[in-house]
Design a protein around this motif. Structure first.
Motif, short mmCIF file in Angstrom:
data_model
loop_
_atom_site.label_atom_id
_atom_site.label_comp_id
_atom_site.label_asym_id
_atom_site.label_seq_id
_atom_site.Cartn_x
_atom_site.Cartn_y
_atom_site.Cartn_z
N MET A 1 0.85 -1.20 0.00
CA MET A 1 0.00 0.00 0.00
C MET A 1 0.89 1.25 0.00
O MET A 1 1.86 1.32 0.74
CB MET A 1 -0.91 0.00 1.23
N SER A 2 0.54 2.24 -0.82
CA SER A 2 1.32 3.46 -0.90
C SER A 2 1.17 4.28 0.39
O SER A 2 0.08 4.39 0.95
CB SER A 2 0.85 4.30 -2.10
N THR A 3 2.28 4.87 0.83
CA THR A 3 2.24 5.74 2.00
C THR A 3 2.30 7.21 1.60
O THR A 3 2.43 8.08 2.44
CB THR A 3 3.43 5.43 2.94
N HIS A 4 2.21 7.47 0.29
CA HIS A 4 2.28 8.84 -0.20
C HIS A 4 1.13 9.68 0.33
O HIS A 4 -0.02 9.24 0.35
CB HIS A 4 2.25 8.85 -1.73
N LYS A 5 1.45 10.90 0.78
CA LYS A 5 0.42 11.81 1.28
C LYS A 5 0.51 13.12 0.52
O LYS A 5 1.57 13.72 0.43
CB LYS A 5 0.62 12.06 2.77
N HIS A 6 -0.60 13.52 -0.04
CA HIS A 6 -0.67 14.77 -0.80
C HIS A 6 -0.52 15.96 0.13
O HIS A 6 -1.25 16.08 1.11
CB HIS A 6 -2.01 14.83 -1.55
N TYR A 7 0.42 16.85 -0.17
CA TYR A 7 0.62 18.04 0.64
C TYR A 7 -0.54 19.01 0.42
O TYR A 7 -0.89 19.33 -0.71
CB TYR A 7 1.94 18.72 0.27
N THR A 8 -1.14 19.47 1.51
CA THR A 8 -2.33 20.34 1.39
C THR A 8 -2.18 21.67 2.10
O THR A 8 -3.18 22.32 2.42
CB THR A 8 -3.58 19.61 1.91
N GLY A 9 -0.95 22.09 2.35
CA GLY A 9 -0.77 23.43 2.91
C GLY A 9 -0.21 23.45 4.31
O GLY A 9 -0.18 22.45 5.02
N LEU A 10 0.22 24.63 4.72
CA LEU A 10 0.94 24.75 5.98
C LEU A 10 0.05 24.60 7.21
O LEU A 10 0.53 24.18 8.27
CB LEU A 10 1.71 26.07 6.02
N ILE A 11 -1.24 24.92 7.10
CA ILE A 11 -2.11 24.77 8.27
C ILE A 11 -2.25 23.30 8.63
O ILE A 11 -2.16 22.91 9.80
CB ILE A 11 -3.48 25.43 8.06
N GLU A 12 -2.46 22.47 7.62
CA GLU A 12 -2.57 21.04 7.90
C GLU A 12 -1.24 20.48 8.42
O GLU A 12 -1.22 19.65 9.32
CB GLU A 12 -2.99 20.29 6.63
N ARG A 13 -0.13 20.95 7.86
CA ARG A 13 1.18 20.43 8.29
C ARG A 13 1.49 20.79 9.74
O ARG A 13 2.04 19.99 10.48
CB ARG A 13 2.27 20.97 7.36
N TYR A 14 1.12 22.02 10.12
CA TYR A 14 1.46 22.49 11.47
C TYR A 14 0.20 22.77 12.30
O TYR A 14 0.20 23.67 13.15
CB TYR A 14 2.34 23.73 11.38
N ARG A 15 -0.82 21.99 12.07
CA ARG A 15 -2.12 22.22 12.72
C ARG A 15 -2.00 22.32 14.24
O ARG A 15 -2.66 23.15 14.88
CB ARG A 15 -3.08 21.08 12.35
N ASP A 16 -1.14 21.50 14.84
CA ASP A 16 -1.03 21.49 16.30
C ASP A 16 -0.32 22.73 16.84
O ASP A 16 -0.30 22.96 18.06
CB ASP A 16 -0.31 20.23 16.78
N ARG A 17 0.24 23.53 15.95
CA ARG A 17 0.93 24.75 16.38
C ARG A 17 0.20 26.02 15.93
O ARG A 17 0.75 27.13 16.04
CB ARG A 17 2.36 24.76 15.84
N LEU A 29 -4.27 27.30 -0.50
CA LEU A 29 -3.84 27.08 -1.89
C LEU A 29 -2.57 26.22 -1.91
O LEU A 29 -1.77 26.31 -2.82
CB LEU A 29 -3.60 28.42 -2.59
N ASN A 30 -2.42 25.40 -0.86
CA ASN A 30 -1.25 24.53 -0.71
C ASN A 30 0.05 25.32 -0.60
O ASN A 30 1.09 24.93 -1.13
CB ASN A 30 -1.15 23.51 -1.85
N GLU A 31 -0.05 26.45 0.08
CA GLU A 31 1.10 27.32 0.30
C GLU A 31 2.10 26.68 1.25
O GLU A 31 1.83 25.68 1.91
CB GLU A 31 0.64 28.68 0.87
N GLY A 32 3.28 27.29 1.33
CA GLY A 32 4.33 26.76 2.20
C GLY A 32 5.15 25.68 1.52
O GLY A 32 5.06 25.48 0.31
N ASN A 33 5.97 24.99 2.30
CA ASN A 33 6.81 23.92 1.78
C ASN A 33 7.72 24.44 0.66
O ASN A 33 8.01 23.73 -0.30
CB ASN A 33 5.94 22.76 1.26
N THR A 34 8.18 25.69 0.81
CA THR A 34 9.02 26.31 -0.22
C THR A 34 10.47 25.82 -0.08
O THR A 34 10.91 25.44 1.01
CB THR A 34 8.98 27.84 -0.10
N PRO A 35 11.24 25.85 -1.16
CA PRO A 35 12.58 25.27 -1.11
C PRO A 35 13.58 26.11 -0.32
O PRO A 35 13.54 27.35 -0.35
CB PRO A 35 12.98 25.19 -2.58
N LEU A 36 14.45 25.42 0.38
CA LEU A 36 15.60 26.03 1.05
C LEU A 36 16.81 25.66 0.19
O LEU A 36 17.26 24.52 0.20
CB LEU A 36 15.72 25.48 2.46
N ILE A 37 17.29 26.63 -0.56
CA ILE A 37 18.30 26.37 -1.59
C ILE A 37 19.68 26.82 -1.11
O ILE A 37 19.87 27.99 -0.76
CB ILE A 37 17.95 27.11 -2.90
#
Length: 359
Positions: A1-17, A29-37
């Motif tokens: 079974m695939s463990t892939h999870k679609h990224y849906t934005g910074l609120i979902e990623r850091y909901r507990d904070r 609009l799936n904002e955040g997760n921007t590259p650190l280059i």
């Protein structure tokens, strides 16, 4: 079974904070997760043993870091029953507010200074169908009007005086620590309204308090010489700079920005438009990263402080690039000699000659 999870934005990623509940309707609009280059060529050109990363916020949905705060501000406005939002803007805030209002199905009103907004930002705001009110004045005057209007009309302010904006923007600090495994030694930012330096410091402090990381960075805030109230130590009227995103003389996050500087042991400095544009061009030509002028202020500051030794060798530095270069194509075209190329014959010999002449 695939463990892939679609990224849906910074609120979902850091909901507990973040101040949301299980029932909150998230406007994203799936904002955040921007590259650190990591920069590869500029440190070598400087001749210094430093590690420089850029947090490229220009790859957010509307092309600037404002999306981080706007997803939270609009989410909470909708949760509280608001049917309209309002902001004053030099361009990026208006684009983000208009986009997230469209996503939420509510109305956006934006006040912008006439003739003082980059074309890319104006085009976005128009396409997102916000109601644009141009004023014969600057951002600071627009901000004062927005605060007065909000007291008399049923609209929610989504400028960075809205605390939910700061909560959204602090997630950029979380992402940096999550990517590196630690906080940088120095974090360099452009400073205009000063919500961003406030937000990053809040994020770093929260992660350090919760032992997610063991260190906090020195916060370095850089301004345009014609719009440098933190360097002057007082508000200034009639700010002027080509870096439109930081053309602000009366920053709304005045006290909290000073707190970030003092608590972190950091500093403020200022740079001329020529220095800012040189850093923008250097980043594009040597690293392939195209940011808007205001963003390059962070790199201009970092480079100066690295060369002078104010930022010592062996340091890890993160520079926030607040917006995409396509936000302000006009200023880029003006400084590029090849913007108006010479036309040649459509023949192999002519093309070969043009190539050889350039090598």
């Amino acid at each position: 079974m695939s463990t892939h999870k679609h990224y849906t934005g910074l609120i979902e990623r850091y909901r507990d904070r973040l101040p949301v509940s299980a029932d909150t309707r998230i406007i994203s609009l799936n904002e955040g997760n921007t590259p650190l280059i990591q920069l590869q060529n500029i440190p070598r050109l400087l001749g210094k043993d430093v590690t420089i990363y850029v947090k490229f916020e220009g790859l957010n949905p509307t092309g600037s870091f404002k999306d981080r705060g706007m997803t939270m501000a609009v989410t909470k406005a909708v949760e509280e029953g608001s049917r309209a939002i309002i902001c004053a803007s030099t361009g990026n805030t208006s684009a983000a507010a208009a986009a997230y209002a469209a996503r939420a199905g509510i109305k956006a009103f934006v006040l912008i200074p006439e003739g003082k907004i980059a074309q890319g930002k104006l085009a976005q705001t128009l396409m997102y169908d916000a109601t644009i009110i141009q004023i014969n004045g600057n951002f600071d005057q627009g901000m004062a009007l927005v605060k007065e209007v909000a007291e008399q009309a049923p609209v929610t302010i989504v400028n960075s005086i809205n605390p939910y904006r700061i909560d959204g923007q602090k997630t950029a600090a979380f992402e940096i620590v999550d990517d590196l495994g630690f906080a940088p030694n120095y974090h360099c930012l452009p400073v205009g309204n000063a919500g961003n330096i406030t937000a990053y410091w809040k994020g770093y402090k929260e992660y350090a308090t919760d032992r997610v990381c063991n260190n906090r960075p020195v916060m370095c805030g850089y301004q345009a010489a014609g719009a440098a109230p933190f360097v002057a130590g007082k508000m200034i009227d009639n700010p002027e700079t080509i870096a439109t995103a930081i053309r602000i003389g009366h920053p709304q996050s005045w006290e909290s920005a000073w707190a970030a500087q003092k608590e972190s042991g950091g500093w403020f400095d200022k740079f001329t438009d020529d220095q800012i544009l040189a850093a923008q061009k250097m980043l594009s030509q040597y690293e392939g990263i195209f940011c808007e002028p205001a963003s390059a202020t962070s790199l201009a500051g970092a480079m100066q402080d690295i060369v002078s030794g104010t930022i010592p060798e062996g340091s890890t530095i993160v520079c926030t690039l607040t917006g995409n270069g396509l936000k302000d194509p006009g200023s880029a075209i003006k400084q590029c000699a090849a913007a108006h190329p010479v036309t040649i014959d459509a023949s192999l010999d002519a093309v070969k000659r043009a190539i050889l002449d350039s090598l």
